[in-house]
Scaffold this active site. Structure first.
Site, PDB file in Angstrom:
ATOM      1  N   LYS A 187      30.078  15.580  36.760  1.00  0.00           N
ATOM      2  CA  LYS A 187      31.403  15.987  37.277  1.00  0.00           C
ATOM      3  C   LYS A 187      31.530  17.136  38.089  1.00  0.00           C
ATOM      4  O   LYS A 187      31.160  18.307  37.389  1.00  0.00           O
ATOM      5  CB  LYS A 187      32.398  16.125  36.261  1.00  0.00           C
ATOM      6  CG  LYS A 187      33.936  16.263  36.755  1.00  0.00           C
ATOM      7  CD  LYS A 187      34.778  16.805  35.637  1.00  0.00           C
ATOM      8  CE  LYS A 187      34.832  18.180  35.495  1.00  0.00           C
ATOM      9  NZ  LYS A 187      35.450  18.743  36.576  1.00  0.00           N
TER      10      LYS A 187
ATOM     11  N   GLU B  61      25.317  26.973  30.398  1.00  0.00           N
ATOM     12  CA  GLU B  61      24.969  28.141  31.309  1.00  0.00           C
ATOM     13  C   GLU B  61      26.167  28.919  31.686  1.00  0.00           C
ATOM     14  O   GLU B  61      27.066  28.277  32.373  1.00  0.00           O
ATOM     15  CB  GLU B  61      24.187  27.495  32.548  1.00  0.00           C
ATOM     16  CG  GLU B  61      22.905  27.013  32.202  1.00  0.00           C
ATOM     17  CD  GLU B  61      21.796  28.025  31.631  1.00  0.00           C
ATOM     18  OE1 GLU B  61      22.237  29.243  31.840  1.00  0.00           O
ATOM     19  OE2 GLU B  61      20.843  27.557  31.138  1.00  0.00           O
TER      20      GLU B  61
HETATM   21  P1  NAD Z   1      35.148  26.784  34.727  1.00  0.00           P
HETATM   22  O1  NAD Z   1      34.513  26.760  33.404  1.00  0.00           O
HETATM   23  O2  NAD Z   1      36.438  26.943  34.978  1.00  0.00           O
HETATM   24  O3  NAD Z   1      34.798  25.177  35.434  1.00  0.00           O
HETATM   25  C1  NAD Z   1      33.376  24.707  35.356  1.00  0.00           C
HETATM   26  C2  NAD Z   1      33.572  23.270  35.261  1.00  0.00           C
HETATM   27  O4  NAD Z   1      34.235  22.774  33.957  1.00  0.00           O
HETATM   28  C3  NAD Z   1      34.451  22.626  36.272  1.00  0.00           C
HETATM   29  O5  NAD Z   1      34.036  21.509  36.746  1.00  0.00           O
HETATM   30  C4  NAD Z   1      35.756  22.180  35.659  1.00  0.00           C
HETATM   31  O6  NAD Z   1      36.549  21.139  36.118  1.00  0.00           O
HETATM   32  C5  NAD Z   1      35.447  22.125  34.336  1.00  0.00           C
HETATM   33  N1  NAD Z   1      36.260  22.092  33.133  1.00  0.00           N
HETATM   34  C6  NAD Z   1      37.265  22.966  33.209  1.00  0.00           C
HETATM   35  N2  NAD Z   1      37.653  22.824  31.959  1.00  0.00           N
HETATM   36  C7  NAD Z   1      37.180  22.072  31.097  1.00  0.00           C
HETATM   37  C8  NAD Z   1      37.104  21.758  29.677  1.00  0.00           C
HETATM   38  N3  NAD Z   1      38.069  22.022  28.800  1.00  0.00           N
HETATM   39  N4  NAD Z   1      36.281  20.671  29.192  1.00  0.00           N
HETATM   40  C9  NAD Z   1      35.347  20.453  29.934  1.00  0.00           C
HETATM   41  N5  NAD Z   1      35.093  20.958  31.258  1.00  0.00           N
HETATM   42  C10 NAD Z   1      36.004  21.653  31.840  1.00  0.00           C
HETATM   43  O7  NAD Z   1      34.277  27.832  35.721  1.00  0.00           O
HETATM   44  P2  NAD Z   1      34.086  28.089  37.139  1.00  0.00           P
HETATM   45  O8  NAD Z   1      35.371  28.942  37.341  1.00  0.00           O
HETATM   46  O9  NAD Z   1      34.183  26.630  37.770  1.00  0.00           O
HETATM   47  O10 NAD Z   1      33.001  28.736  37.541  1.00  0.00           O
HETATM   48  C11 NAD Z   1      32.782  30.154  37.368  1.00  0.00           C
HETATM   49  C12 NAD Z   1      32.058  30.588  36.150  1.00  0.00           C
HETATM   50  O11 NAD Z   1      30.499  30.211  36.145  1.00  0.00           O
HETATM   51  C13 NAD Z   1      31.807  32.101  35.978  1.00  0.00           C
HETATM   52  O12 NAD Z   1      32.079  32.763  34.734  1.00  0.00           O
HETATM   53  C14 NAD Z   1      30.311  32.170  36.282  1.00  0.00           C
HETATM   54  O13 NAD Z   1      29.744  33.050  35.658  1.00  0.00           O
HETATM   55  C15 NAD Z   1      29.773  30.780  35.687  1.00  0.00           C
HETATM   56  N6  NAD Z   1      28.406  30.238  36.226  1.00  0.00           N
HETATM   57  C16 NAD Z   1      27.383  30.275  35.361  1.00  0.00           C
HETATM   58  C17 NAD Z   1      26.387  30.035  35.851  1.00  0.00           C
HETATM   59  C18 NAD Z   1      25.151  30.095  34.819  1.00  0.00           C
HETATM   60  O14 NAD Z   1      23.997  29.589  35.205  1.00  0.00           O
HETATM   61  N7  NAD Z   1      24.993  30.916  33.947  1.00  0.00           N
HETATM   62  C19 NAD Z   1      26.181  29.658  37.125  1.00  0.00           C
HETATM   63  C20 NAD Z   1      27.274  29.536  37.854  1.00  0.00           C
HETATM   64  C21 NAD Z   1      28.485  29.768  37.485  1.00  0.00           C
END
Ligand code: NAD
Length: 473
Positions: A168, A241
């Site tokens: 997704k 991650e």
């Molecule tokens: P997010 O957690 O809001 O969303 C990530 C994904 O999760 C999206 O596909 C979203 O639709 C989905 N999602 C949202 N709510 C969910 C739920 N309750 N259950 C399951 N899936 C759900 O994150 P974001 O705003 O898209 O990304 C930014 C964050 O990601 C930052 O904190 C960044 O540091 C982190 N990030 C980490 C890495 C790593 O490798 N450690 C890499 C890139 C980004």
């Protein structure tokens, strides 16, 4: 505007309900993707389950070849893909091309990994060996900052291990991944790779799906916690991650002119929207004034704008929600009277989620911009006076993703690195990830690892088979 479809069981499909996708550079709708729910998810999971029966028994050399084919397709279509990536994600063309080519290279390199059997005992009594078997159907959930890289980071090891996957993308950046789905559709057997789109609410359906065996997730720490909770119901395997608040430490022997530009890009690549971006820069007091001035001077020559325009080096923030959050952190810094070396004034007129390059001069350790993950083009520079002090300050975080030390004295740098509570520490470079080294966070930055043999193992269970020799049967 183009309609993009989902890949389920080898077919590109839609369900007649759509989500708009916006270009963050001008807020125009540039495409639509299916708004899927339980029905489409069930179909995708059933296809992945069927495909798993054959794919898990397919010789690893064939699985490797399929990943290499995908890697080649990405490379061959890099021109089209990187333009679409800029349009939906915002990053400048050059960085978008870097993500596309990087995704191809990382997948190709990961395909060469081998999970070898381990002999535990080979004695007169018995032969005991550990083999690795695929966990089954994987649910992959990815964020909006590196949509293609993150998708391939999950698809490639899942395929190599013998798993099948339902992936997704983020609702903010699904277009390039769906275009890729169309391109790779015939390179893999039906059902091995499924890509479905929907609102955030599709995420918990994946996490809670009874026929998914493992979740591999990249995103925020807050969502990671919900996933861990959701996956606990049937003890799904998880790899998380998550966020970071990475510290870069500059020792007094660093050459100010040489490191200024590198430090700048360690924070501002992808408009700061990188989990491992340098989010706190600690500079030794002996060189603080000179180095902060050099970084600020360099910053003034960097152009912020639409990533599709020539000369743009820093694009917009990817979405409105994140834009508001970054603006709130800047406002907080203003309200508290912190000193700005560069930027700080967001222009509210016009379209696009643009935040100017903003650099803060020595804000206190408990400032929100220091204590929280900003995930935007705003960087605090802080002064320190001793190694012990800066190690303590760097470790004073719930996160533990990565960090860096900049020094001519590599031995001293390594000594500091060994005391940092993070999964990765770079000495004299930044943002380098290897397909052969495990990448994962300590503390609340993650759970498990991706890349390398350790990352690949996360898609498998160990199975020990013991044969008793000369048995009386
Ligand atoms: P997010 O957690 O809001 O969303 C990530 C994904 O999760 C999206 O596909 C979203 O639709 C989905 N999602 C949202 N709510 C969910 C739920 N309750 N259950 C399951 N899936 C759900 O994150 P974001 O705003 O898209 O990304 C930014 C964050 O990601 C930052 O904190 C960044 O540091 C982190 N990030 C980490 C890495 C790593 O490798 N450690 C890499 C890139 C980004």
């Amino acid at each position: 505007m183009t309609d993009y479809r989902n890949l389920i069981d080898g077919e590109m499909i839609d369900n007649g309900q759509w989500l708009d996708v916006v270009n963050p550079a001008n807020e125009e709708v540039i495409g639509r993707v299916p708004a899927c729910g339980k029905d489409e998810l069930d179909r995708a999971v059933a296809a992945a389950r069927r495909a798993f029966k054959t794919w898990s028994k397919t010789p690893v050399e064939e699985r490797r070849a399929a990943i290499q084919k995908i890697s080649a397709i990405i490379k061959d279509n890099a021109d089209e893909l990187h333009r679409l990536l800029t349009a939906e994600q915002g990053k400048p063309h050059q960085q978008a091309m870097g993500e596309i080519i990087g995704s191809s290279m990382m997948a190709g390199a990961q395909s060469t990994l081998d999970l070898e059997e381990v002999i535990n005992e080979d004695s007169d009594q018995r032969l005991s060996r550990t083999r690795r078997v695929p966990v089954g159907v994987v649910g992959g959930i990815v964020p909006w900052n590196f949509p293609v890289m993150m998708a391939m980071q999950k698809i490639a090891p899942a395929m190599l291990s013998g798993c099948t996957i339902v992936l997704k993308p983020s609702p903010f950046t699904p277009l390039t991944t769906l275009r890729l789905a169309e391109l790779i559709k015939d390179a893999v057997p039906a059902g091995v790779v499924n890509i479905i789109t929907g609102e955030d609410s599709l995420g918990p359906l994946i996490t809670g799906h009874p026929d998914i065996d493992k979740i591999t997730f990249t995103g925020s720490t807050a969502t990671g916690k919900k996933i861990m909770e959701g996956a606990s119901k049937d003890l799904k395997r998880i790899t998380l991650e998550l966020g970071g608040n990475d510290a870069s430490i500059v020792l007094p022997d660093a050459d100010v002119e040489k490191v200024a530009e590198q430090l700048f890009w360690s924070s501002f690549t992808n408009a700061g929207q990188i989990c491992v971006a340098a989010k706190r820069i600690y500079i030794h007091e002996d060189i603080y004034d000179d180095l902060s001035k050099a970084i600020a001077e360099y910053a003034k020559g960097v152009k912020v704008g639409d990533g599709s325009q020539q000369g743009t080096a820093v694009g917009p923030i990817q979405n409105k929600k994140q834009f508001d959050r970054v603006c709130e952190l800047i406002q907080d810094a203003k309200d508290n009277g912190y000193n700005f070396l560069v930027g700080g004034d967001v222009d509210p007129s016009g379209s696009g989620y643009y935040v100017p390059i903003t650099i803060l001069d020595n804000p206190p350790e408990d400032a929100r911009i220091v204590a929280e993950e900003q995930f935007g083009p705003v960087m605090p520079l802080m002064k320190f006076s001793s190694d012990e002090e800066v190690i303590e300050r760097a470790n004073n975080s719930e996160y533990g993703l990565a960090g860096a030390v900049w020094t001519k004295d590599v031995e001293r740098g390594v000594k500091i690195a060994e005391q940092l509570e993070t999964g990765t520490v770079w000495i004299n470079e930044y943002l380098h990830l290897s397909p052969f080294a495990p990448f994962g966070g300590h503390k609340q930055s993650g759970f498990g690892a991706e890349y390398g043999i350790e990352g690949l193992k996360e898609f498998t269970y160990p199975q020990v088979i013991t044969v008793k020799k000369n048995a009386a049967v």
